[in-house]
Write a protein that holds these residues in place. Sequence first.
Motif, PDB file in Angstrom:
ATOM      1  N   GLU A  85      -3.645 -21.380 -50.930  1.00  0.00           N
ATOM      2  CA  GLU A  85      -4.610 -21.050 -51.975  1.00  0.00           C
ATOM      3  C   GLU A  85      -3.988 -20.186 -53.070  1.00  0.00           C
ATOM      4  N   ASP A  86      -2.938 -19.449 -52.735  1.00  0.00           N
ATOM      5  CA  ASP A  86      -2.334 -18.524 -53.695  1.00  0.00           C
ATOM      6  C   ASP A  86      -0.874 -18.850 -53.972  1.00  0.00           C
ATOM      7  N   LEU A  87      -0.514 -20.124 -53.831  1.00  0.00           N
ATOM      8  CA  LEU A  87       0.865 -20.546 -54.071  1.00  0.00           C
ATOM      9  C   LEU A  87       0.909 -21.670 -55.094  1.00  0.00           C
ATOM     10  N   ILE A  88       2.007 -21.735 -55.810  1.00  0.00           N
ATOM     11  CA  ILE A  88       2.246 -22.813 -56.762  1.00  0.00           C
ATOM     12  C   ILE A  88       3.487 -23.575 -56.327  1.00  0.00           C
ATOM     13  N   THR A 130       5.971 -25.769 -50.611  1.00  0.00           N
ATOM     14  CA  THR A 130       5.699 -24.753 -51.624  1.00  0.00           C
ATOM     15  C   THR A 130       6.453 -23.454 -51.357  1.00  0.00           C
ATOM     16  N   SER A 158      -2.530 -27.742 -52.816  1.00  0.00           N
ATOM     17  CA  SER A 158      -3.131 -26.991 -51.712  1.00  0.00           C
ATOM     18  C   SER A 158      -4.020 -27.863 -50.835  1.00  0.00           C
ATOM     19  N   SER A 210       5.110 -28.619 -62.054  1.00  0.00           N
ATOM     20  CA  SER A 210       4.562 -27.569 -61.193  1.00  0.00           C
ATOM     21  C   SER A 210       3.060 -27.791 -61.036  1.00  0.00           C
ATOM     22  N   MET A 211       2.511 -27.357 -59.896  1.00  0.00           N
ATOM     23  CA  MET A 211       1.077 -27.585 -59.679  1.00  0.00           C
ATOM     24  C   MET A 211       0.532 -26.682 -58.580  1.00  0.00           C
ATOM     25  N   ASN A 212      -0.805 -26.533 -58.574  1.00  0.00           N
ATOM     26  CA  ASN A 212      -1.506 -25.787 -57.519  1.00  0.00           C
ATOM     27  C   ASN A 212      -1.768 -26.719 -56.339  1.00  0.00           C
ATOM     28  N   HIS A 268      -5.826 -25.757 -48.519  1.00  0.00           N
ATOM     29  CA  HIS A 268      -6.375 -24.602 -47.806  1.00  0.00           C
ATOM     30  C   HIS A 268      -7.793 -24.806 -47.273  1.00  0.00           C
ATOM     31  N   GLY A 277      -5.696 -29.754 -56.552  1.00  0.00           N
ATOM     32  CA  GLY A 277      -4.734 -29.271 -57.540  1.00  0.00           C
ATOM     33  C   GLY A 277      -4.174 -30.399 -58.377  1.00  0.00           C
ATOM     34  N   ARG A 306       6.560 -25.205 -57.526  1.00  0.00           N
ATOM     35  CA  ARG A 306       7.294 -25.070 -58.780  1.00  0.00           C
ATOM     36  C   ARG A 306       8.274 -26.215 -58.995  1.00  0.00           C
TER      37      ARG A 306
END
Length: 313
Positions: A144-147, A91, A120, A116-118, A122, A206, A149
């Motif tokens: 937790e705060d990344l996508i 990511t 994770s 693209s997706m979340n 975490h 995600g 792409r």
Amino acid sequence: MSKPADKVIISCAVTGSVHTPAMSPYLPLTPDDIAQQAIEAAEAGAAILHLHARDPADGRPTPDPRVFDRFVPRIRDATDAVINITTGGSTRMTLEERLAYPLRARPEMCSLNMGSMNFSIHPAARKIKEWKYDWEKPYVEGMEDLIFRNTFRDIKQVLKVLGDDCGTRFEFECYDLGHLYNLAHFVDEGLVKGPLFIQSIFGILGGMGPDPENLVVMRTTADRLFGRDNYRFSVLGAGRHQMPLLTMAAVMGGNVRVGLEDSLYLGKGQLAKSCAEQVRKIRRILEELSLEVATPDEARAMLGLKGRDAVTI
């Protein structure tokens, strides 16, 4: 429906970019580790080896072609397995970084995330009591705060520069139902031609959950979109869901993927000491089901690959 005589392709994802050194002492980190585990996995029956690179100093994911060059040629020389280089990376990598080694190697196969997706893991950070390296905790918690792409334009670029220009074919990684429709879009646009190799992925936060019903939905949706004779279905079950979902996939006429990228375990509470252990386990399950395992050359024929002689590495 897949022909009864079809053999099952075992893919092995050797190290990936998700797990960190603190999670398992058996995770391959150095070029020597990755080469050894990949070669052993091929000897155990893996026809396709899916490869990422890690910084040998501390095990963090790296797109550096110089690191790939320290193990990919060794694997090529020691096995006849299909070498599959990631274009997913991690990511934290740009598309340019993720494509650096694939464009240099021009492999028979590359992975390609279909959206693209979340992505994770975490929550896993809460289970780690002691980290081995300083980078690991912020890396895992930061997901937790990344996508991840991969826009339509990103995918289109990969299909052009690797598919059209290099003759590379793809392991289309589909983490959700919509990813199948994204793939169908590119088929409709004439940018992707069969036979397709669809890797359906279950159990990543995600993406799609590991419910068995979801496997059925993905399989039947792919049938509607592409026609069963026009694609090869494969399944990746993350973590503890690995072996149950792969067994179900095989019964449904699919192919399977194992490896320490996808799961660190061999059984409940039992860390896998190598990727080869997982390959041997799923091979034993397949053979108990009276299913035959495909050789690398049989996998090449099934997937329409260009052949190892056309690879530059």
